[in-house]
Enzyme design. Structure first.
Site, PDB file in Angstrom:
ATOM      1  N   PRO A   1      31.876  35.993  34.011  1.00 61.27           N
ATOM      2  CA  PRO A   1      31.510  36.670  32.766  1.00 61.27           C
ATOM      3  C   PRO A   1      32.636  37.457  32.108  1.00 61.27           C
ATOM      4  O   PRO A   1      33.456  38.073  32.794  1.00 61.27           O
ATOM      5  CB  PRO A   1      30.378  37.618  33.197  1.00 61.27           C
ATOM      6  CG  PRO A   1      30.522  37.758  34.668  1.00 61.27           C
ATOM      7  CD  PRO A   1      31.091  36.465  35.150  1.00 61.27           C
ATOM      8  N   ASN A   2      32.633  37.388  30.802  1.00 68.45           N
ATOM      9  CA  ASN A   2      33.544  38.134  29.917  1.00 68.45           C
ATOM     10  C   ASN A   2      34.970  37.588  29.891  1.00 68.45           C
ATOM     11  O   ASN A   2      35.792  38.064  29.113  1.00 68.45           O
ATOM     12  CB  ASN A   2      33.546  39.641  30.256  1.00 68.45           C
ATOM     13  CG  ASN A   2      32.168  40.247  30.119  1.00 68.45           C
ATOM     14  OD1 ASN A   2      31.542  40.096  29.081  1.00 68.45           O
ATOM     15  ND2 ASN A   2      31.670  40.875  31.161  1.00 68.45           N
TER      16      ASN A   2
ATOM     17  N   ARG B   1      40.091  41.423  25.058  1.00 66.14           N
ATOM     18  CA  ARG B   1      39.404  42.304  26.008  1.00 66.14           C
ATOM     19  C   ARG B   1      40.413  43.148  26.782  1.00 66.14           C
ATOM     20  O   ARG B   1      41.203  42.603  27.570  1.00 66.14           O
ATOM     21  CB  ARG B   1      38.622  41.434  26.995  1.00 66.14           C
ATOM     22  CG  ARG B   1      37.938  42.209  28.087  1.00 66.14           C
ATOM     23  CD  ARG B   1      37.440  41.281  29.183  1.00 66.14           C
ATOM     24  NE  ARG B   1      36.772  42.056  30.208  1.00 66.14           N
ATOM     25  CZ  ARG B   1      36.544  41.626  31.438  1.00 66.14           C
ATOM     26  NH1 ARG B   1      36.928  40.409  31.794  1.00 66.14           N
ATOM     27  NH2 ARG B   1      35.940  42.396  32.305  1.00 66.14           N
TER      28      ARG B   1
ATOM     29  N   TYR C   1      44.230  43.166  31.089  1.00 66.42           N
ATOM     30  CA  TYR C   1      44.160  41.720  31.310  1.00 66.42           C
ATOM     31  C   TYR C   1      45.204  40.908  30.540  1.00 66.42           C
ATOM     32  O   TYR C   1      45.270  39.691  30.694  1.00 66.42           O
ATOM     33  CB  TYR C   1      42.754  41.221  30.945  1.00 66.42           C
ATOM     34  CG  TYR C   1      41.667  41.847  31.795  1.00 66.42           C
ATOM     35  CD1 TYR C   1      41.636  41.642  33.178  1.00 66.42           C
ATOM     36  CD2 TYR C   1      40.686  42.657  31.242  1.00 66.42           C
ATOM     37  CE1 TYR C   1      40.662  42.226  33.968  1.00 66.42           C
ATOM     38  CE2 TYR C   1      39.701  43.249  32.019  1.00 66.42           C
ATOM     39  CZ  TYR C   1      39.701  43.027  33.389  1.00 66.42           C
ATOM     40  OH  TYR C   1      38.729  43.608  34.165  1.00 66.42           O
TER      41      TYR C   1
ATOM     42  N   ASN D   1      37.682  32.784  39.604  1.00 64.07           N
ATOM     43  CA  ASN D   1      37.743  34.174  39.159  1.00 64.07           C
ATOM     44  C   ASN D   1      36.305  34.520  38.792  1.00 64.07           C
ATOM     45  O   ASN D   1      35.848  34.222  37.681  1.00 64.07           O
ATOM     46  CB  ASN D   1      38.671  34.353  37.961  1.00 64.07           C
ATOM     47  CG  ASN D   1      38.772  35.826  37.554  1.00 64.07           C
ATOM     48  OD1 ASN D   1      38.029  36.664  38.058  1.00 64.07           O
ATOM     49  ND2 ASN D   1      39.678  36.127  36.641  1.00 64.07           N
TER      50      ASN D   1
ATOM     51  N   ALA E   1      33.114  40.070  37.164  1.00 64.13           N
ATOM     52  CA  ALA E   1      32.254  41.151  37.687  1.00 64.13           C
ATOM     53  C   ALA E   1      31.334  40.674  38.810  1.00 64.13           C
ATOM     54  O   ALA E   1      30.959  41.465  39.692  1.00 64.13           O
ATOM     55  CB  ALA E   1      31.437  41.746  36.552  1.00 64.13           C
TER      56      ALA E   1
ATOM     57  N   GLU F   1      39.861  32.741  45.926  1.00 62.07           N
ATOM     58  CA  GLU F   1      39.456  33.808  44.987  1.00 62.07           C
ATOM     59  C   GLU F   1      40.685  34.309  44.231  1.00 62.07           C
ATOM     60  O   GLU F   1      41.707  34.608  44.854  1.00 62.07           O
ATOM     61  CB  GLU F   1      38.828  34.960  45.786  1.00 62.07           C
ATOM     62  CG  GLU F   1      38.488  36.165  44.931  1.00 62.07           C
ATOM     63  CD  GLU F   1      37.932  37.336  45.758  1.00 62.07           C
ATOM     64  OE1 GLU F   1      37.788  37.212  46.994  1.00 62.07           O
ATOM     65  OE2 GLU F   1      37.661  38.382  45.148  1.00 62.07           O
TER      66      GLU F   1
ATOM     67  N   HIS G   1      42.090  36.908  40.774  1.00 56.42           N
ATOM     68  CA  HIS G   1      41.835  37.902  39.725  1.00 56.42           C
ATOM     69  C   HIS G   1      43.123  38.149  38.963  1.00 56.42           C
ATOM     70  O   HIS G   1      44.213  38.153  39.573  1.00 56.42           O
ATOM     71  CB  HIS G   1      41.353  39.230  40.313  1.00 56.42           C
ATOM     72  CG  HIS G   1      40.102  39.089  41.113  1.00 56.42           C
ATOM     73  ND1 HIS G   1      38.869  39.004  40.523  1.00 56.42           N
ATOM     74  CD2 HIS G   1      39.905  38.959  42.444  1.00 56.42           C
ATOM     75  CE1 HIS G   1      37.957  38.844  41.467  1.00 56.42           C
ATOM     76  NE2 HIS G   1      38.557  38.808  42.649  1.00 56.42           N
TER      77      HIS G   1
ATOM     78  N   ARG H   1      42.163  49.547  41.249  1.00 55.48           N
ATOM     79  CA  ARG H   1      41.307  49.989  40.135  1.00 55.48           C
ATOM     80  C   ARG H   1      40.130  50.827  40.658  1.00 55.48           C
ATOM     81  O   ARG H   1      40.214  51.401  41.732  1.00 55.48           O
ATOM     82  CB  ARG H   1      40.855  48.753  39.344  1.00 55.48           C
ATOM     83  CG  ARG H   1      42.061  47.990  38.746  1.00 55.48           C
ATOM     84  CD  ARG H   1      41.621  46.817  37.918  1.00 55.48           C
ATOM     85  NE  ARG H   1      40.822  47.246  36.764  1.00 55.48           N
ATOM     86  CZ  ARG H   1      40.077  46.419  36.036  1.00 55.48           C
ATOM     87  NH1 ARG H   1      40.047  45.134  36.319  1.00 55.48           N
ATOM     88  NH2 ARG H   1      39.380  46.880  35.011  1.00 55.48           N
TER      89      ARG H   1
HETATM   90  C1  DQA Z   1      38.653  40.443  37.135  1.00 53.15           C
HETATM   91  C2  DQA Z   1      38.435  41.797  37.848  1.00 53.15           C
HETATM   92  C3  DQA Z   1      36.960  42.173  37.878  1.00 53.15           C
HETATM   93  O1  DQA Z   1      36.788  43.427  38.539  1.00 53.15           O
HETATM   94  C4  DQA Z   1      36.427  42.290  36.456  1.00 53.15           C
HETATM   95  O2  DQA Z   1      35.042  42.545  36.493  1.00 53.15           O
HETATM   96  C5  DQA Z   1      36.741  41.105  35.616  1.00 53.15           C
HETATM   97  C6  DQA Z   1      38.044  40.461  35.738  1.00 53.15           C
HETATM   98  C7  DQA Z   1      40.156  40.099  36.987  1.00 53.15           C
HETATM   99  O3  DQA Z   1      40.451  38.939  36.738  1.00 53.15           O
HETATM  100  O4  DQA Z   1      41.016  40.982  37.096  1.00 53.15           O
HETATM  101  O5  DQA Z   1      35.962  40.736  34.750  1.00 53.15           O
HETATM  102  O6  DQA Z   1      38.051  39.431  37.907  1.00 53.15           O
END
Ligand code: DQA
Length: 146
Positions: A9-10, A17, A22, A73, A76, A97, A99, A106
């Site tokens: 998501p997002n 964003r 990011y 990725n 959240a 995994e 990110h 963080r």
């Molecule tokens: C994320 C890190 C997560 O904590 C966050 O909710 C994201 C992006 C990253 O790529 O740094 O949406 O996965």
């Protein structure tokens, strides 16, 4: 070899964003750069994004027999989703995994990844490079298993 990239998501909002966290690349920019590296590595990729947990679970389930490795990725959902963790564990396709940000540097709620124990490893904190390193790790994991 075939690698399935999943984005949670997002991540469709990348580019605008929280660019200080990011970066300014869009998800399409990242996909293009991953595709370029994948071609060099003679690897076929599928690159998907969803804001819905169930859709991501479905894609993980369908990956069995179609993809050699998943790079995810989970955004959240990393920190909340037992369903994603169970899907990764149930399906047994080797999963990496990734990110963009360093989740351990963080807020405390981001320090815990529910999917980490069922993934081969975690790459975080390198922005676009996390995706490239994820792809390279996928090629490595696949080579070791064949
Ligand atoms: C994320 C890190 C997560 O904590 C966050 O909710 C994201 C992006 C990253 O790529 O740094 O949406 O996965």
């Amino acid at each position: 070899m075939k690698v399935l990239f999943l984005n949670g998501p997002n991540l469709n909002l990348l580019g605008t964003r929280e660019p200080e966290v990011y970066g300014r690349l869009t998800l399409a920019d990242i996909e293009a750069k991953v595709r370029k590296r994948a071609a060099q590595l003679k690897t076929v990729i599928d690159f998907r994004q969803s804001n819905q947990e169930g859709e991501l679970v479905g894609w993980i389930q369908q990956a069995k027999g179609k993809f050699d490795v998943i790079v995810i990725n989970a955004a959240a959902y990393t920190h909340t989703s037992v369903a994603l963790r169970d899907a990764i564990s149930a399906v047994g396709v080797p999963t990496i995994e990734i990110h963009l940000s360093n989740i351990h540097a963080r807020e405390e709620f981001r320090h815990k990844s529910l999917i980490a124990p069922v993934c081969r490893g975690q790459i975080c904190g390198f922005g676009l490079k996390s995706y490239i390193l994820g792809l390279e790790a996928a090629v490595d994991v696949n080579g070791k298993e064949k």
